[in-house]
Design a protein around this motif. Structure first.
Motif, PDB file in Angstrom:
ATOM      1  N   THR A 215       0.827  -1.206   0.000  1.00 49.23           N
ATOM      2  CA  THR A 215       0.000   0.000   0.000  1.00 49.23           C
ATOM      3  C   THR A 215       0.867   1.263   0.000  1.00 49.23           C
ATOM      4  OG1 THR A 215      -0.186  -0.212   2.421  1.00 49.23           O
ATOM      5  CG2 THR A 215      -1.998  -1.062   1.092  1.00 49.23           C
ATOM      6  N   ILE A 216       2.017   1.210   0.664  1.00 49.40           N
ATOM      7  CA  ILE A 216       2.937   2.355   0.618  1.00 49.40           C
ATOM      8  C   ILE A 216       3.468   2.549  -0.801  1.00 49.40           C
ATOM      9  CG2 ILE A 216       5.199   3.184   1.367  1.00 49.40           C
ATOM     10  CD1 ILE A 216       4.638   1.894   4.088  1.00 49.40           C
ATOM     11  N   ALA A 217       3.854   1.447  -1.449  1.00 49.24           N
ATOM     12  CA  ALA A 217       4.311   1.533  -2.839  1.00 49.24           C
ATOM     13  C   ALA A 217       3.208   2.050  -3.747  1.00 49.24           C
ATOM     14  CB  ALA A 217       4.794   0.166  -3.312  1.00 49.24           C
ATOM     15  N   HIS A 218       1.975   1.670  -3.434  1.00 50.67           N
ATOM     16  CA  HIS A 218       0.829   2.166  -4.195  1.00 50.67           C
ATOM     17  C   HIS A 218       0.712   3.681  -4.053  1.00 50.67           C
ATOM     18  CE1 HIS A 218      -3.711   1.432  -5.236  1.00 50.67           C
ATOM     19  NE2 HIS A 218      -3.136   2.292  -6.054  1.00 50.67           N
ATOM     20  N   ILE A 219       0.845   4.182  -2.820  1.00 50.31           N
ATOM     21  CA  ILE A 219       0.745   5.624  -2.577  1.00 50.31           C
ATOM     22  C   ILE A 219       1.852   6.377  -3.307  1.00 50.31           C
ATOM     23  CG2 ILE A 219       0.884   7.424  -0.812  1.00 50.31           C
ATOM     24  CD1 ILE A 219      -0.311   5.407   1.168  1.00 50.31           C
ATOM     25  N   VAL A 220       3.098   5.886  -3.146  1.00 51.79           N
ATOM     26  CA  VAL A 220       4.252   6.572  -3.733  1.00 51.79           C
ATOM     27  C   VAL A 220       4.144   6.621  -5.251  1.00 51.79           C
ATOM     28  CG1 VAL A 220       6.754   6.465  -4.061  1.00 51.79           C
ATOM     29  CG2 VAL A 220       5.767   6.027  -1.801  1.00 51.79           C
ATOM     30  N   SER A 221       3.835   5.479  -5.861  1.00 56.13           N
ATOM     31  CA  SER A 221       3.741   5.444  -7.324  1.00 56.13           C
ATOM     32  C   SER A 221       2.553   6.252  -7.833  1.00 56.13           C
ATOM     33  CB  SER A 221       3.638   3.994  -7.808  1.00 56.13           C
ATOM     34  OG  SER A 221       2.525   3.344  -7.223  1.00 56.13           O
ATOM     35  N   TYR A 222       1.473   6.280  -7.051  1.00 54.87           N
ATOM     36  CA  TYR A 222       0.287   7.052  -7.447  1.00 54.87           C
ATOM     37  C   TYR A 222       0.597   8.546  -7.457  1.00 54.87           C
ATOM     38  CZ  TYR A 222      -4.502   8.904  -7.267  1.00 54.87           C
ATOM     39  OH  TYR A 222      -5.662   9.585  -7.516  1.00 54.87           O
ATOM     40  N   LEU A 223       1.371   9.004  -6.456  1.00 60.82           N
ATOM     41  CA  LEU A 223       1.704  10.424  -6.364  1.00 60.82           C
ATOM     42  C   LEU A 223       2.860  10.813  -7.272  1.00 60.82           C
ATOM     43  CD1 LEU A 223       1.438  10.943  -2.491  1.00 60.82           C
ATOM     44  CD2 LEU A 223      -0.240  11.603  -4.229  1.00 60.82           C
ATOM     45  N   ALA A 224       3.786   9.885  -7.506  1.00 54.88           N
ATOM     46  CA  ALA A 224       5.015  10.226  -8.227  1.00 54.88           C
ATOM     47  C   ALA A 224       4.892  10.093  -9.734  1.00 54.88           C
ATOM     48  CB  ALA A 224       6.165   9.359  -7.725  1.00 54.88           C
ATOM     49  N   SER A 225       3.981   9.270 -10.203  1.00 50.89           N
ATOM     50  CA  SER A 225       3.907   9.015 -11.643  1.00 50.89           C
ATOM     51  C   SER A 225       2.504   9.278 -12.169  1.00 50.89           C
ATOM     52  CB  SER A 225       4.301   7.559 -11.940  1.00 50.89           C
ATOM     53  OG  SER A 225       4.100   7.260 -13.307  1.00 50.89           O
ATOM     54  N   PRO A 226       2.386   9.971 -13.297  1.00 56.04           N
ATOM     55  CA  PRO A 226       1.074  10.219 -13.898  1.00 56.04           C
ATOM     56  C   PRO A 226       0.530   8.998 -14.632  1.00 56.04           C
ATOM     57  CG  PRO A 226       2.788  11.175 -15.272  1.00 56.04           C
ATOM     58  CD  PRO A 226       3.479  10.637 -14.048  1.00 56.04           C
ATOM     59  N   THR A 227       1.359   7.962 -14.768  1.00 56.67           N
ATOM     60  CA  THR A 227       0.919   6.743 -15.454  1.00 56.67           C
ATOM     61  C   THR A 227       0.221   5.811 -14.461  1.00 56.67           C
ATOM     62  OG1 THR A 227       2.999   5.564 -15.053  1.00 56.67           O
ATOM     63  CG2 THR A 227       2.888   6.976 -17.007  1.00 56.67           C
ATOM     64  N   GLY A 228      -0.117   4.629 -14.922  1.00 58.23           N
ATOM     65  CA  GLY A 228      -0.839   3.686 -14.073  1.00 58.23           C
ATOM     66  C   GLY A 228       0.044   2.669 -13.385  1.00 58.23           C
ATOM     67  N   ILE A 229       1.318   3.011 -13.125  1.00 55.60           N
ATOM     68  CA  ILE A 229       2.219   2.074 -12.459  1.00 55.60           C
ATOM     69  C   ILE A 229       1.641   1.593 -11.130  1.00 55.60           C
ATOM     70  CG2 ILE A 229       4.509   1.814 -11.415  1.00 55.60           C
ATOM     71  CD1 ILE A 229       4.554   1.857 -14.431  1.00 55.60           C
ATOM     72  N   HIS A 230       0.924   2.469 -10.468  1.00 54.74           N
ATOM     73  CA  HIS A 230       0.376   2.114  -9.156  1.00 54.74           C
ATOM     74  C   HIS A 230      -0.612   0.959  -9.228  1.00 54.74           C
ATOM     75  CE1 HIS A 230      -3.582   4.032  -9.934  1.00 54.74           C
ATOM     76  NE2 HIS A 230      -2.871   4.826 -10.724  1.00 54.74           N
ATOM     77  N   MET A 231      -1.178   0.683 -10.412  1.00 54.59           N
ATOM     78  CA  MET A 231      -2.157  -0.394 -10.538  1.00 54.59           C
ATOM     79  C   MET A 231      -1.523  -1.771 -10.327  1.00 54.59           C
ATOM     80  SD  MET A 231      -4.980   1.102 -10.881  1.00 54.59           S
ATOM     81  CE  MET A 231      -5.964  -0.364 -11.134  1.00 54.59           C
ATOM     82  N   ILE A 232      -0.221  -1.887 -10.545  1.00 55.09           N
ATOM     83  CA  ILE A 232       0.460  -3.161 -10.283  1.00 55.09           C
ATOM     84  C   ILE A 232       0.285  -3.546  -8.816  1.00 55.09           C
ATOM     85  CG2 ILE A 232       2.698  -4.335 -10.250  1.00 55.09           C
ATOM     86  CD1 ILE A 232       3.571  -2.575 -12.570  1.00 55.09           C
ATOM     87  N   PHE A 233       0.494  -2.577  -7.928  1.00 56.83           N
ATOM     88  CA  PHE A 233       0.376  -2.838  -6.494  1.00 56.83           C
ATOM     89  C   PHE A 233      -1.093  -2.971  -6.080  1.00 56.83           C
ATOM     90  CE2 PHE A 233       4.168  -0.251  -7.307  1.00 56.83           C
ATOM     91  CZ  PHE A 233       5.147  -1.114  -6.842  1.00 56.83           C
ATOM     92  N   ASN A 234      -1.962  -2.230  -6.743  1.00 62.34           N
ATOM     93  CA  ASN A 234      -3.379  -2.288  -6.405  1.00 62.34           C
ATOM     94  C   ASN A 234      -3.958  -3.676  -6.667  1.00 62.34           C
ATOM     95  OD1 ASN A 234      -5.948  -0.996  -5.660  1.00 62.34           O
ATOM     96  ND2 ASN A 234      -6.491  -1.309  -7.802  1.00 62.34           N
ATOM     97  N   TYR A 235      -3.586  -4.275  -7.799  1.00 67.47           N
ATOM     98  CA  TYR A 235      -4.096  -5.602  -8.121  1.00 67.47           C
ATOM     99  C   TYR A 235      -3.461  -6.685  -7.248  1.00 67.47           C
ATOM    100  CZ  TYR A 235      -6.560  -4.019 -12.316  1.00 67.47           C
ATOM    101  OH  TYR A 235      -7.442  -3.405 -13.179  1.00 67.47           O
ATOM    102  N   GLY A 236      -2.224  -6.473  -6.831  1.00 61.40           N
ATOM    103  CA  GLY A 236      -1.537  -7.498  -6.048  1.00 61.40           C
ATOM    104  C   GLY A 236      -1.920  -7.528  -4.590  1.00 61.40           C
TER     105      GLY A 236
END
Length: 329
Positions: A215-236
């Motif tokens: 969830t921390i990686a989800h937050i960081v990637s969600y705030l740091a990148s405009p792409t959907g990288i955070h979805m990797i952590f969301n699905y996992g």
């Protein structure tokens, strides 16, 4: 060769989502294996526990089915349709809502364990409230996704998505700290028993920190990148929650076997297990030996136990001389 216009659109969110769904489905396989192991190893567990495990499995299967349906429809059925690549539908938004519901089910289960062990209702209330905030915000995020639809405008959902992720992380950390500190405080002072307690502490911390790290990686990637990288952590992370519960449930067999073997050998730094129980009764009356939660092992009960009847070892029961003192794990 450069990406086509459709490829550039898909790379933003559909690509990371596809990777996350691969992880999601892989962890579903682990979940199915663990559930099968649980039902084979603990046929006498309480009915509500078996129903809880079945609910988690059904939720995981439905979640993966919706995810596969979404990515197949987007990348295959809608191939070449840029509008489909750039927008969300109900299948996509179901991931956020099911992530919130699953995390609530798991975190409230751990809250029950904390209540059984510590009897500290204020701590249980904090855990449950943070879990409810997380789950409701996740459902709110799913509703927001269904309304906004356009992936490029998802940043407008920060007001509800960030409280979801932050409260979920805090809840995981609080659960891990509460359980590990309690167990550490109630060590027995005997090497073999404390070794088992240390294993439980490590398992508790690892499970809590694993979900919290995602969830921390989800937050960081969600705030740091405009792409959907955070979805990797969301699905996992959805599957990590259910897998952590099953890992805890199935670990009971290893712990009770370890204690039973030691009890039958009647050795623990020069003291046999029966001496441990009688000594413990006089020196540490606050310590009990049982598994009242999903990780609990009864090492000192008689041959029948209405809650965990399949966890009783006949050898350990004999060596304990019918002692009833329990250690909640």
């Amino acid at each position: 060769m450069g990406l086509s216009e459709g490829g550039k659109v898909a790379e933003v969110l559909a690509g990371p989502s596809l990777i996350g769904i691969f992880l999601n489905v892989g962890l579903l396989g682990v979940m199915i294996t663990q559930v099968n192991q649980y039902y084979n190893a603990f046929p006498k567990d309480p009915l509500w526990m078996k129903l809880y495990v079945a609910t988690l499995l059904i939720s995981d299967c439905v979640n993966s089915a919706f995810n596969i349906a979404w990515v197949y429809n987007t990348l295959v059925n809608q191939f070449g349709n840029l509008d489909a690549l750039a927008g969300a539908d109900w299948l996509f938004s179901s991931e956020q809502s099911m992530a919130g519901i699953t995390s609530m089910m798991v975190q409230c289960f751990y809250a029950w364990r904390i209540q059984v062990l510590t009897k500290q209702w204020w701590l249980v209330v904090i855990v449950v409230l943070s879990s409810l905030v997380s789950g409701l915000c996740a459902i709110g995020t799913a509703i927001g996704v269904s309304i906004v639809k356009d992936f490029s405008k998802f940043q407008s959902l920060d007001v509800i998505a960030l409280p979801w992720l932050i409260s979920c992380t805090l809840c995981d950390v609080l659960i891990a700290l509460a359980l590990s500190l309690y167990l550490r405080k109630h060590r027995t002072g005997f090497a073999h028993t404390d070794t088992v307690v240390n294993k439980i502490i490590r398992s508790t911390v690892q499970n809590g920190m694993l979900t919290a790290s995602f969830t921390i990686a989800h937050i960081v990637s969600y705030l740091a990148s405009p792409t959907g990288i955070h979805m990797i952590f969301n699905y996992g992370v959805v599957k990590l929650y259910t897998n952590s519960v099953m890992s805890s449930l199935n670990s009971r067999r290893e712990w009770v076997n370890s204690l039973s073997q030691h009890s039958s050998s009647r050795k623990d730094d020069g003291a046999n297990m029966s001496n441990f129980v009688s000594t413990n009764r006089s020196m540490r009356p606050q310590v009990t030996i049982n598994v009242e939660t999903h990780e609990m092992v009864d090492i000192g009960t008689s041959k029948t136990d209405p809650e965990w009847p399949d966890m009783v070892s006949s050898d350990s029961g004999k060596s304990m001389h019918g002692a009833q003192e329990k250690y909640a794990v």
